[in-house]
Design a protein around this motif. Sequence first.
Motif, PDB file in Angstrom:
ATOM      1  N   UNK A   1     -23.625 109.771 -19.645  1.00  0.00           N
ATOM      2  CA  UNK A   1     -24.308 108.280 -19.383  1.00  0.00           C
ATOM      3  C   UNK A   1     -23.138 107.817 -19.257  1.00  0.00           C
ATOM      4  N   UNK A   2     -23.974 106.114 -19.021  1.00  0.00           N
ATOM      5  CA  UNK A   2     -22.934 104.775 -18.929  1.00  0.00           C
ATOM      6  C   UNK A   2     -23.970 103.652 -19.686  1.00  0.00           C
ATOM      7  N   UNK A   3     -24.842 103.524 -20.411  1.00  0.00           N
ATOM      8  CA  UNK A   3     -25.142 103.680 -21.162  1.00  0.00           C
ATOM      9  C   UNK A   3     -24.544 102.465 -22.053  1.00  0.00           C
ATOM     10  N   UNK A   4     -23.193 102.339 -21.975  1.00  0.00           N
ATOM     11  CA  UNK A   4     -22.619 101.343 -22.439  1.00  0.00           C
ATOM     12  C   UNK A   4     -22.319  99.915 -21.297  1.00  0.00           C
ATOM     13  N   UNK A   5     -23.034 100.304 -19.830  1.00  0.00           N
ATOM     14  CA  UNK A   5     -22.900  99.141 -19.155  1.00  0.00           C
ATOM     15  C   UNK A   5     -24.519  99.286 -18.500  1.00  0.00           C
ATOM     16  N   UNK A   6     -24.692  99.958 -17.786  1.00  0.00           N
ATOM     17  CA  UNK A   6     -26.572 100.204 -18.157  1.00  0.00           C
ATOM     18  C   UNK A   6     -27.532 101.192 -19.038  1.00  0.00           C
ATOM     19  N   UNK A   7     -27.628  99.577 -19.813  1.00  0.00           N
ATOM     20  CA  UNK A   7     -28.109  99.732 -21.621  1.00  0.00           C
ATOM     21  C   UNK A   7     -29.586  99.838 -21.176  1.00  0.00           C
ATOM     22  N   UNK A   8     -30.387  98.871 -19.965  1.00  0.00           N
ATOM     23  CA  UNK A   8     -31.737  99.522 -20.455  1.00  0.00           C
ATOM     24  C   UNK A   8     -32.406 101.102 -19.418  1.00  0.00           C
ATOM     25  N   UNK A   9     -31.264 101.429 -18.026  1.00  0.00           N
ATOM     26  CA  UNK A   9     -31.688 102.799 -17.700  1.00  0.00           C
ATOM     27  C   UNK A   9     -31.212 103.615 -18.026  1.00  0.00           C
ATOM     28  N   UNK A  10     -29.235 103.997 -18.458  1.00  0.00           N
ATOM     29  CA  UNK A  10     -29.271 104.805 -19.275  1.00  0.00           C
ATOM     30  C   UNK A  10     -29.439 104.214 -20.929  1.00  0.00           C
ATOM     31  N   UNK A  11     -29.608 103.564 -21.257  1.00  0.00           N
ATOM     32  CA  UNK A  11     -29.817 103.473 -22.445  1.00  0.00           C
ATOM     33  C   UNK A  11     -30.915 103.920 -22.511  1.00  0.00           C
ATOM     34  N   UNK A  12     -32.007 103.907 -21.893  1.00  0.00           N
ATOM     35  CA  UNK A  12     -33.420 104.843 -22.231  1.00  0.00           C
ATOM     36  C   UNK A  12     -32.892 106.691 -21.941  1.00  0.00           C
ATOM     37  N   UNK A  13     -32.106 106.848 -21.245  1.00  0.00           N
ATOM     38  CA  UNK A  13     -32.117 108.365 -20.752  1.00  0.00           C
ATOM     39  C   UNK A  13     -31.093 108.686 -21.649  1.00  0.00           C
ATOM     40  N   UNK A  14     -30.629 108.033 -23.246  1.00  0.00           N
ATOM     41  CA  UNK A  14     -30.025 108.462 -24.316  1.00  0.00           C
ATOM     42  C   UNK A  14     -30.912 108.319 -25.809  1.00  0.00           C
ATOM     43  N   UNK A  15     -31.627 107.252 -25.157  1.00  0.00           N
ATOM     44  CA  UNK A  15     -32.566 106.877 -26.706  1.00  0.00           C
ATOM     45  C   UNK A  15     -33.638 108.158 -26.313  1.00  0.00           C
ATOM     46  N   UNK A  16     -34.183 108.735 -25.303  1.00  0.00           N
ATOM     47  CA  UNK A  16     -34.741 109.962 -25.649  1.00  0.00           C
ATOM     48  C   UNK A  16     -33.942 111.450 -25.246  1.00  0.00           C
ATOM     49  N   UNK A  17     -32.699 111.424 -25.582  1.00  0.00           N
ATOM     50  CA  UNK A  17     -32.035 112.551 -25.504  1.00  0.00           C
ATOM     51  C   UNK A  17     -32.201 112.317 -27.384  1.00  0.00           C
TER      52      UNK A  17
END
Length: 484
Positions: free
Chosen positions: A174-190
């Motif tokens: 992922x790239x949740x460090x930059x795209x906190x909402x989009x990739x952050x959502x994907x990572x949270x669900x993971x």
Amino acid sequence: MTKIAVANGDGIGPEIMEAVLSVFKAAKVPLEYDFVDMGKWVFDKGYSNGMTPDAQQTIESLGILFKGPMETPKGKGVKSVNVTARKTWNTYANKRTFQTLHGVDTVFSKAGIPIDITIVRENIEDTYGGIEHMLTHDVALSRRFITRPGSIQVIKYAFEMAKKKGTKRITCGHKANIMKLTDGLFLDVFYEIAKEYPELKADDVIVDDLCMKLVSRPDLFDVVVLTNLQGDIVSDLCAGLVGGLGFAPSANIGDHICIFEAVHGTAPDIAGKNIANPTALLLSGIGMLRHLGLMEAAIMIENALLYTLESSVHTGDFGDRSIPSLSTTDFANAIIGNFGKEPAHNPKPYMPNQPATPTLFKLDDYPMLESVESQQERIVGVDLFIESNEQPSVIAEKSLKHTLNIFKLVTISNRGTQVWPTGSSFTNLVNQYACRFESIGDAPVTQVDIVELYKRLAQDFKICSTELLNKWGDKKAYSLAQGQ
Ligand code: NAI
């Protein structure tokens, strides 16, 4: 006998499909084929989605499509038939397996480093929606959708598959460090889903670091799940690790329809010459046989393929150059000639068939995917994207006139970087700004308030795009500008 839909595809598609089906025929695979019209040639006949209505109906009633690669006609406004098929039929998980194949020399096989990586790529969302607009003559915008239900579907599939495969590690790229909402959502669900699988070691790696680690220690990875675009790039990287696109199979998995195809494209440079490598399509076909529970046939063909590769038999795109290469047809015949033989490395154990006919049913309505709303949702402001080539201070001065005693102007940004109230004159500007208006005292505002603000601001600027600012409870459901 199970019937499946087959689309030959464009370019090398018909040649490699013929080769693969000749292997299936020789192996007496108990399948019937319904050939459907799909691809560039169908598009050229005037079917704008690249398939005839008959083809769509056949695929929807059979549930399985085995397809050759299809050309995306070049030119504006034309969508890829491959992407249309994956999205229309909600094949939400794209599974791509990359394994060391003995006889296919790579840097890693020579170093004795074994590779067995499965990439699960989200297949519907992300920038692949292709929802793009020119906001000004200089500024293009692509919308990137990552949704909770979509992420749940693909991540759940990845965990189930990892469990069945007996893997120990599952990684989220992922790239949740930059795209906190989009990739952050994907990572949270993971990590939410990981809790249901305590037997699997779940971890995450930022995608750039993942690429570096994959090319230095690919043996440390097992199952990797990623969003669509990142998964697309990382899976081609993995194809390179095991010998190239000629060896990369893929399965597009949905709840009702599954599509099996090679990762590679139509290879127009070698089409019609009978020299293409059919291995990736054959491996995709073997995956399909397993999916259908036809284990004996899958394993016999896979063992024969592995034995053939080990024997240094090859097409022109790989292998020992001192040994003459075979045509596509002869390569398929060599595999048929090796039925019943077992490779020296990693022979697949014979397993009885486990019939798994696809569940067929008709859907009358579009299924609605929606998760439970858990917190109080309210609108607290708006981002209005405007076209202007004026300086930020001028834009602020004009915007501040319109706040209606309801809103305050919080920030003005350009390409995501704050340029007002603070900023640096070293920041280069383009002719499109985002003006962020938040409600005074964080009070809820209505859409009518926002329309009023829009009308007022439109007196001074062309407004090219609008995004509501929402809050879920105390949590801001929007990102901050860089430097805000
Ligand atoms: P490509 O994968 O067709 O070709 C890239 C290179 O790999 C070429 O040098 C080609 O000769 C070689 N290659 C590919 N498959 C091979 C095989 N089986 N045996 C030997 N060599 C092989 O990618 P490219 O050129 O970017 O795309 C060509 C067309 O294919 C485009 O219209 C593209 O949209 C379409 N495409 C379709 C896909 C699909 O149907 N799933 C996937 C990727 C591209």
